[in-house]
Design a protein around this motif. Structure first.
Motif, mmCIF file in Angstrom:
data_model
loop_
_atom_site.group_PDB
_atom_site.id
_atom_site.type_symbol
_atom_site.label_atom_id
_atom_site.label_comp_id
_atom_site.label_asym_id
_atom_site.label_seq_id
_atom_site.Cartn_x
_atom_site.Cartn_y
_atom_site.Cartn_z
ATOM 1 N N GLN A 1 0.809 -1.227 0.000
ATOM 2 C CA GLN A 1 0.000 0.000 0.000
ATOM 3 C C GLN A 1 0.847 1.285 0.000
ATOM 4 O O GLN A 1 0.594 2.177 -0.808
ATOM 5 C CB GLN A 1 -0.992 -0.022 1.173
ATOM 6 C CG GLN A 1 -2.166 0.942 0.991
ATOM 7 C CD GLN A 1 -2.894 0.757 -0.348
ATOM 8 O OE1 GLN A 1 -3.231 -0.365 -0.732
ATOM 9 N NE2 GLN A 1 -3.096 1.849 -1.091
ATOM 10 N N ARG B 1 -2.123 -4.892 -10.628
ATOM 11 C CA ARG B 1 -3.093 -4.060 -9.911
ATOM 12 C C ARG B 1 -3.364 -2.740 -10.610
ATOM 13 O O ARG B 1 -4.193 -1.958 -10.155
ATOM 14 C CB ARG B 1 -2.535 -3.685 -8.528
ATOM 15 C CG ARG B 1 -2.497 -4.808 -7.555
ATOM 16 C CD ARG B 1 -1.558 -4.434 -6.438
ATOM 17 N NE ARG B 1 -1.431 -5.520 -5.490
ATOM 18 C CZ ARG B 1 -2.024 -5.545 -4.303
ATOM 19 N NH1 ARG B 1 -2.785 -4.529 -3.921
ATOM 20 N NH2 ARG B 1 -1.876 -6.560 -3.503
ATOM 21 N N HIS C 1 2.426 -4.846 -9.152
ATOM 22 C CA HIS C 1 1.907 -3.487 -9.379
ATOM 23 C C HIS C 1 1.249 -3.379 -10.748
ATOM 24 O O HIS C 1 0.222 -2.722 -10.902
ATOM 25 C CB HIS C 1 3.035 -2.457 -9.245
ATOM 26 C CG HIS C 1 3.386 -2.120 -7.815
ATOM 27 N ND1 HIS C 1 2.549 -1.406 -6.996
ATOM 28 C CD2 HIS C 1 4.464 -2.426 -7.060
ATOM 29 C CE1 HIS C 1 3.116 -1.270 -5.792
ATOM 30 N NE2 HIS C 1 4.274 -1.890 -5.812
ATOM 31 N N SER D 1 -1.328 -0.286 -10.597
ATOM 32 C CA SER D 1 -0.844 0.818 -9.765
ATOM 33 C C SER D 1 0.423 1.463 -10.316
ATOM 34 O O SER D 1 0.963 2.380 -9.708
ATOM 35 C CB SER D 1 -0.610 0.339 -8.325
ATOM 36 O OG SER D 1 0.129 -0.862 -8.308
ATOM 37 N N VAL D 2 0.921 0.977 -11.440
ATOM 38 C CA VAL D 2 2.089 1.622 -12.047
ATOM 39 C C VAL D 2 1.872 1.759 -13.556
ATOM 40 O O VAL D 2 1.271 0.883 -14.169
ATOM 41 C CB VAL D 2 3.389 0.839 -11.734
ATOM 42 C CG1 VAL D 2 3.420 -0.523 -12.405
ATOM 43 C CG2 VAL D 2 4.644 1.623 -12.116
ATOM 44 N N ARG E 1 1.560 6.814 -6.868
ATOM 45 C CA ARG E 1 0.500 7.745 -7.270
ATOM 46 C C ARG E 1 1.002 9.193 -7.212
ATOM 47 O O ARG E 1 0.657 10.012 -8.041
ATOM 48 C CB ARG E 1 -0.718 7.557 -6.349
ATOM 49 C CG ARG E 1 -2.024 7.892 -7.046
ATOM 50 C CD ARG E 1 -3.214 7.546 -6.188
ATOM 51 N NE ARG E 1 -3.469 6.125 -6.108
ATOM 52 C CZ ARG E 1 -3.902 5.492 -5.018
ATOM 53 N NH1 ARG E 1 -4.106 6.158 -3.897
ATOM 54 N NH2 ARG E 1 -4.128 4.197 -5.034
ATOM 55 N N ILE F 1 2.042 1.903 -3.399
ATOM 56 C CA ILE F 1 0.989 2.383 -4.313
ATOM 57 C C ILE F 1 0.799 3.893 -4.122
ATOM 58 O O ILE F 1 0.729 4.651 -5.092
ATOM 59 C CB ILE F 1 -0.341 1.611 -4.066
ATOM 60 C CG1 ILE F 1 -0.146 0.134 -4.448
ATOM 61 C CG2 ILE F 1 -1.499 2.244 -4.822
ATOM 62 C CD1 ILE F 1 -1.316 -0.769 -4.138
ATOM 63 N N THR F 2 0.767 4.310 -2.870
ATOM 64 C CA THR F 2 0.593 5.741 -2.572
ATOM 65 C C THR F 2 1.750 6.545 -3.166
ATOM 66 O O THR F 2 1.550 7.587 -3.787
ATOM 67 C CB THR F 2 0.552 5.947 -1.036
ATOM 68 O OG1 THR F 2 -0.405 5.033 -0.507
ATOM 69 C CG2 THR F 2 0.165 7.362 -0.670
#
Ligand code: AMP
Length: 437
Positions: free
Chosen positions: A114, A140, A137, A142-143, A121, A117-118
């Protein structure tokens, strides 16, 4: 040849000077101008050759010279086989990029996803990652790797050895086809050449130190000893020679734990580092070792790969590795950056096969001797193949009367008074490693 001849910008040169580097290493002298020209690279270089700066310095320079406005996107991606190496590469990115406005992040497994991910972002320019976690990642979402301009595969041979090929292929499908790719590997074996053939475009090929050439700055020696007395001999050598910082290799994770525990019983501060340890425990052990509150770090090959410890003076092979190339990697932990190092192997009769494999790889005869009081009960020549003698393990309680007699007097320098391991120093691994590059 000096760094200022290589075409690097003033801000990067300033960071190099601050590190106290005066002359580029051979890999740096060859790689830096090629990377600055935008070439793909296939470089044969091991840890200890200065390879990290060889790709990091020109990479930073290229990104800084074409600064992008607006939201930060991943423009450089560096893949590394282990968490430790990823963390260390990011440290180098941060140090060499101290005067640039670039942001870096390292993502690896073993810590919560997590915070990563933050951090992703919020935006990063340079992402250092282990393939497994980066694949997570990507899965998900997230990248975003669609703006990657430079891709580095560091220690590519080890990434393939560790079974990361599918993850690497997945990652390569997510980066633009038009990009610069730099591949670093200790060997140019078949699978590496195949990888290069698929993903590099007209690469410049640079080879500085062959995988089978052991570093000249490392003096190597071999002590023959019975299997059952290795621990005793190791404790004795550390005390008698007053080694302050020694990296010891074992073949198995359990062996590493057992040995570290026994050394502690002998009054030496010791810690083990291997794949079953939590990221927090590994980072803490490495940190304690680096600042010398832990005197002996016991490691397995995978965990030690890529560890960069400044001025590490002693490496001990408590057990010889099954793969002779690992011997070369192990002793490459010492004798770096112009310092001299010492690599010592404790070899029992059972390991003669591995010993001969190492000899035929490195092609220089290793000096073999014994330590007074620790001579093998049945003398053997590790250069000669003979039937396996039985491993001598003391019946019952272990140590025989003869072996107790042979033991040299305990050394006054045994480290009972060493500082204990500091507790709760920081919380490594509890958050993402985001920093200004
Ligand atoms: P590496 O091969 O990247 O693991 O680097 C090995 C060690 O050499 C690191 O501790 C670097 O800080 C150091 N180093 C890298 N380049 C130079 C240089 N040009 N002069 C002196 N030390 C260097």
């Amino acid at each position: 040849m000096s760094f200022s001849d290589l075409g690097l910008s003033a801000d990067v040169l300033r960071a190099v000077t601050e590190q106290g580097y005066e002359t580029p290493t051979p890999i740096q002298a060859q790689a830096i101008p090629a990377v600055l020209r935008g070439k793909d690279l296939m470089a044969g270089a091991q840890t200890g050759t200065g390879k990290t700066a060889a790709f990091t310095l020109p990479l930073l320079d290229r990104l800084a010279s074409t600064a992008q406005g607006g939201q930060r996107r991943v423009r450089a991606l560096i893949l590394a086989p282990t968490r430790e190496l990823a963390a260390q590469v990011q440290d180098s990115v941060r140090v060499y990029g101290a005067h640039l406005q670039l942001r870096s992040l390292a993502v690896f497994g073993g810590v919560g996803i997590q915070p990563q991910i933050t951090a992703l972002r919020r935006g990063v320019d340079i992402l250092v990652a282990t393939p497994g976690r980066l694949q997570d990642h990507l899965d998900r979402g997230s990248v975003d790797l669609s703006k990657v301009e430079i891709l580095v595969l560091d220690e590519a041979d080890r990434m393939l050895d560790m079974g990361f090929l599918p993850a690497i292929e997945r990652i390569l499908r997510s980066v633009p086809a038009r990009r610069q790719t730099l591949l670093f590997s200790a060997t140019f074996a078949g699978p590496i050449r195949q990888l290069a053939g698929r993903f590099l475009s007209e690469p410049e090929v640079i080879e500085v130190a062959r995988a089978n050439a052991t570093t000249e700055s490392v003096s190597q020696s071999v002590y023959l000893v019975d299997h059952a007395r290795k621990r005793e001999l190791l404790s004795y050598l550390i005390g008698a020679r007053n080694w302050r910082q020694v990296l010891v290799f074992t073949r198995t994770k359990r062996g590493a734990d057992r040995l570290a525990a026994s050394l502690e019983k002998d009054g030496l501060t010791a810690a083990s580092i291997h794949g079953d340890k939590s990221q927090g425990a590994r980072t803490r052990a490495l940190k304690d070792f680096k600042r010398q509150s832990v005197r002996v770090l016991v490691a397995t090959d995978v965990a030690a790969r890529g560890l960069d410890i400044d001025r590490l003076p002693h490496v001990v092979n408590y057990e010889l590795p099954d793969t002779p190339e690992d011997y070369v990697h192990r002793i490459g932990r010492t004798g770096r950056g112009g310092e001299r190092g010492e690599a010592m192997s404790l070899v029992c009769a059972d390991e003669s096969g591995q010993f001969r494999a190492i000899q035929s790889l490195i092609k220089i005869p290793l000096p073999v001797s014994t330590v007074e009081g620790f001579e093998p009960a049945a003398p053997f020549d590790p250069n000669r193949a003979v039937g396996k003698p039985p491993i001598r393990r003391g019946a019952g309680s272990g140590k025989s009367a003869a072996s107790s007699r042979r033991r040299p007097a305990p050394q006054a320098s045994h480290p009972r008074g060493d500082r204990g391991r500091p507790q709760g120093a920081g919380k490594p691994g509890s958050r993402a490693r985001q920093r200004r590059a």
